[in-house]
Design a protein around this motif. Structure first.
Motif, PDB file in Angstrom:
ATOM      1  N   UNK A  53      96.646  25.760  54.988  1.00 34.72           N
ATOM      2  CA  UNK A  53      95.929  26.169  56.186  1.00 34.72           C
ATOM      3  C   UNK A  53      95.319  24.956  56.879  1.00 34.72           C
ATOM      4  N   UNK A  54      94.697  24.066  56.096  1.00 35.47           N
ATOM      5  CA  UNK A  54      94.122  22.829  56.674  1.00 35.47           C
ATOM      6  C   UNK A  54      95.224  21.951  57.256  1.00 35.47           C
ATOM      7  N   UNK A  55      96.345  21.909  56.547  1.00 36.72           N
ATOM      8  CA  UNK A  55      97.469  21.107  57.023  1.00 36.72           C
ATOM      9  C   UNK A  55      97.980  21.664  58.361  1.00 36.72           C
ATOM     10  N   UNK A  56      98.098  22.988  58.497  1.00 35.15           N
ATOM     11  CA  UNK A  56      98.538  23.607  59.745  1.00 35.15           C
ATOM     12  C   UNK A  56      97.531  23.329  60.869  1.00 35.15           C
ATOM     13  N   UNK A  57      96.241  23.444  60.538  1.00 33.69           N
ATOM     14  CA  UNK A  57      95.214  23.166  61.542  1.00 33.69           C
ATOM     15  C   UNK A  57      95.268  21.707  61.992  1.00 33.69           C
ATOM     16  N   UNK A  58      95.493  20.834  60.992  1.00 32.48           N
ATOM     17  CA  UNK A  58      95.577  19.395  61.304  1.00 32.48           C
ATOM     18  C   UNK A  58      96.767  19.131  62.216  1.00 32.48           C
ATOM     19  N   UNK A  59      97.910  19.753  61.921  1.00 31.11           N
ATOM     20  CA  UNK A  59      99.101  19.580  62.754  1.00 31.11           C
ATOM     21  C   UNK A  59      98.853  20.176  64.149  1.00 31.11           C
ATOM     22  N   UNK A  60      98.194  21.366  64.151  1.00 35.15           N
ATOM     23  CA  UNK A  60      97.884  22.011  65.421  1.00 35.15           C
ATOM     24  C   UNK A  60      96.974  21.126  66.263  1.00 35.15           C
ATOM     25  N   UNK A  61      95.930  20.532  65.676  1.00 30.17           N
ATOM     26  CA  UNK A  61      95.031  19.614  66.390  1.00 30.17           C
ATOM     27  C   UNK A  61      95.796  18.370  66.867  1.00 30.17           C
ATOM     28  N   UNK A  62      96.709  17.899  66.003  1.00 29.53           N
ATOM     29  CA  UNK A  62      97.505  16.723  66.381  1.00 29.53           C
ATOM     30  C   UNK A  62      98.369  17.057  67.595  1.00 29.53           C
ATOM     31  N   UNK A  63      98.995  18.274  67.611  1.00 33.39           N
ATOM     32  CA  UNK A  63      99.798  18.679  68.759  1.00 33.39           C
ATOM     33  C   UNK A  63      98.931  18.817  70.015  1.00 33.39           C
ATOM     34  N   UNK A  64      97.751  19.394  69.858  1.00 36.49           N
ATOM     35  CA  UNK A  64      96.832  19.542  70.996  1.00 36.49           C
ATOM     36  C   UNK A  64      96.409  18.173  71.507  1.00 36.49           C
ATOM     37  N   UNK A  65      96.083  17.252  70.567  1.00 34.81           N
ATOM     38  CA  UNK A  65      95.715  15.882  70.979  1.00 34.81           C
ATOM     39  C   UNK A  65      96.873  15.215  71.706  1.00 34.81           C
ATOM     40  N   UNK A  66      98.079  15.409  71.208  1.00 30.05           N
ATOM     41  CA  UNK A  66      99.260  14.810  71.840  1.00 30.05           C
ATOM     42  C   UNK A  66      99.441  15.375  73.246  1.00 30.05           C
ATOM     43  N   UNK A  67      99.270  16.729  73.383  1.00 28.64           N
ATOM     44  CA  UNK A  67      99.371  17.337  74.706  1.00 28.64           C
ATOM     45  C   UNK A  67      98.294  16.802  75.640  1.00 28.64           C
ATOM     46  N   UNK A  68      97.061  16.695  75.105  1.00 31.14           N
ATOM     47  CA  UNK A  68      95.957  16.166  75.915  1.00 31.14           C
ATOM     48  C   UNK A  68      96.248  14.735  76.328  1.00 31.14           C
ATOM     49  N   UNK A  69      96.745  13.921  75.371  1.00 25.91           N
ATOM     50  CA  UNK A  69      97.085  12.528  75.708  1.00 25.91           C
ATOM     51  C   UNK A  69      98.178  12.486  76.767  1.00 25.91           C
ATOM     52  N   UNK A  70      99.175  13.360  76.647  1.00 28.02           N
ATOM     53  CA  UNK A  70     100.254  13.398  77.633  1.00 28.02           C
ATOM     54  C   UNK A  70      99.712  13.817  78.994  1.00 28.02           C
ATOM     55  N   UNK A  71      98.825  14.820  79.004  1.00 28.75           N
ATOM     56  CA  UNK A  71      98.225  15.246  80.267  1.00 28.75           C
ATOM     57  C   UNK A  71      97.361  14.150  80.863  1.00 28.75           C
ATOM     58  N   UNK A  72      96.582  13.467  80.030  1.00 30.97           N
ATOM     59  CA  UNK A  72      95.755  12.348  80.518  1.00 30.97           C
ATOM     60  C   UNK A  72      96.645  11.253  81.089  1.00 30.97           C
ATOM     61  N   UNK A  73      97.742  10.958  80.388  1.00 31.34           N
ATOM     62  CA  UNK A  73      98.672   9.932  80.869  1.00 31.34           C
ATOM     63  C   UNK A  73      99.281  10.355  82.209  1.00 31.34           C
TER      64      UNK A  73
END
Length: 160
Positions: A21-41
């Motif tokens: 569950x923590x691993x899924x949340x971590x991956x989910x946060x990583x995907x959200x961070x990646x999306x946010x970084x892409x949107x910021x870029x």
């Protein structure tokens, strides 16, 4: 003891489930961070494009104003040159008119002087009573044989 290694208990399953569950949340946060970084870029690219557009628009407006000012200044200089030419032409015309008038006065004075010399000579040759009598040129030439050195009038007309 060998059985304990292979056998997993309910705590271990819960721990494993918790870890996944923590691993899924971590991956989910990583995907959200990646999306946010892409949107910021992407937002930075859009902002950079917009700033560039504003700068180019400002530079274009400045270039157009500079062009307008340059055209105005060239027109002012052209008007000044034209005015200077007209002033010089007016001065030239005034000088030419003055020269023509002076020439005519000198010629008139010369003719008057020649006339006075001839008149004086005729008065001496004539009888004193008729000294002031007016006679025609033909009669004078016949009577006294006046030389053909009569006053000549040469009029020079300068057109401007």
């Amino acid at each position: 003891m060998g059985n304990k290694c292979c056998k997993s208990g309910p705590d271990e399953d819960a721990l494993e489930e918790e870890r996944l569950k923590r691993l899924r949340e971590k991956r989910h946060r990583a995907r959200i961070k990646a999306r946010i970084k892409a949107r910021i870029k992407a937002a930075r690219k859009i902002q950079a494009w917009w700033r560039g557009t504003l700068v180019r628009r400002t530079l274009l407006a400045a270039a157009l104003w500079a062009w307008v000012i340059q055209n105005w200044w060239r027109a002012v200089l052209c008007r000044r040159v034209l005015q200077r030419r007209q002033d010089l032409l007016k001065i030239y015309v005034i000088q030419e008119k003055a020269a023509v008038r002076l020439q005519s006065w000198v010629r008139m004075w010369q003719c008057h002087r020649r006339y006075c010399h001839i008149w004086h000579a005729l008065c001496i040759l004539q009888v004193p009573k008729s000294c002031f009598a007016l006679q025609t040129d033909d009669h004078l030439q016949d009577q006294y044989d006046v030389p053909p050195g009569q006053p000549e009038f040469h009029i020079e007309i300068l057109s401007v």
